[in-house]
Design a protein around this motif. Structure first.
Motif, PDB file in Angstrom:
ATOM      1  N   GLY A  12     -22.025 -14.886 -34.399  1.00  0.00           N
ATOM      2  CA  GLY A  12     -22.589 -15.686 -35.480  1.00  0.00           C
ATOM      3  C   GLY A  12     -21.645 -16.734 -36.020  1.00  0.00           C
ATOM      4  N   ALA A  13     -20.367 -16.397 -36.161  1.00  0.00           N
ATOM      5  CA  ALA A  13     -19.406 -17.348 -36.716  1.00  0.00           C
ATOM      6  C   ALA A  13     -19.264 -18.569 -35.805  1.00  0.00           C
ATOM      7  N   HIS A  36     -21.503 -19.743 -33.665  1.00  0.00           N
ATOM      8  CA  HIS A  36     -22.731 -20.538 -33.731  1.00  0.00           C
ATOM      9  C   HIS A  36     -22.782 -21.357 -35.023  1.00  0.00           C
ATOM     10  N   SER A  37     -22.352 -20.767 -36.125  1.00  0.00           N
ATOM     11  CA  SER A  37     -22.338 -21.495 -37.388  1.00  0.00           C
ATOM     12  C   SER A  37     -21.383 -22.675 -37.321  1.00  0.00           C
ATOM     13  N   LEU A  67     -22.987 -25.425 -35.218  1.00  0.00           N
ATOM     14  CA  LEU A  67     -24.045 -26.104 -35.971  1.00  0.00           C
ATOM     15  C   LEU A  67     -23.452 -27.017 -37.035  1.00  0.00           C
ATOM     16  N   GLU A  68     -22.421 -26.577 -37.714  1.00  0.00           N
ATOM     17  CA  GLU A  68     -21.771 -27.408 -38.728  1.00  0.00           C
ATOM     18  C   GLU A  68     -21.166 -28.655 -38.092  1.00  0.00           C
TER      19      GLU A  68
END
Length: 172
Positions: A62-63, A65-66, A69-70
């Protein structure tokens, strides 16, 4: 830490390895390369960023992917800043990207010969559809066995022969 032996013949096959203690672990099956001194150029920085982006995508956490995206959200602002700081370089870069996209799309577009267009028109006039799995010759045999108008069938035979000659070369 465990070592795995992956032969060249199988190196393409795994991106993850099952470990009973830890579950699925990412595995890099490519041979180790000697460390090279990275030159601080635009291309080396771009390559490093692309490699880091790819690594974050394939790790499936998750980290990562975040973070990706950022970074993607910040791209338009970075482009805007680049254009305002160096307008000629920014506009030229955008022009190059648009030109490459247009060139690639045109390059990929298959060209249709007159014979192919005539063949498809003859199919429509005969009121028949060639099945996706059929060659033009197989479609002609199937259509000839039906109750199709003889003039439409004659035109379809001629169009099929011309299409085959255009696409595959003259037949002996």
């Amino acid at each position: 830490h465990k070592d795995f032996i992956v032969r060249d013949a199988h190196a393409h096959a795994w991106v993850e390895v099952w470990d009973e203690d830890f579950g699925w672990l990412s595995a890099d099956a490519t041979p180790a390369a000697e460390a090279q001194i990275a030159e601080e150029s635009f291309w080396s920085r771009l390559r490093e960023r692309a490699e880091a982006l790819w690594a974050s995508l394939v790790q499936f956490d998750g980290a990562s992917h975040s973070a990706v995206l950022e970074w993607c959200r910040g791209v338009p602002g970075a482009i805007r800043d680049a254009i305002t700081q160096r307008p000629f370089v920014g506009v030229g870069g955008i022009g190059m990207i648009v030109g490459l996209v247009v060139w690639r799309r045109r390059r990929r577009r298959p060209t249709r010969s007159d014979a192919t267009v005539d063949y498809e028109a003859a199919l429509r006039r005969a009121g028949v559809v060639r099945e996706a799995h059929e060659t033009p010759r197989e479609a002609l045999r199937r259509i000839a066995a039906t109750d199709v108008d003889p003039r439409a069938l004659e035109a379809l035979v001629a169009a099929t022969v011309a299409h085959e000659a255009s696409r595959y070369g003259a037949r002996d």
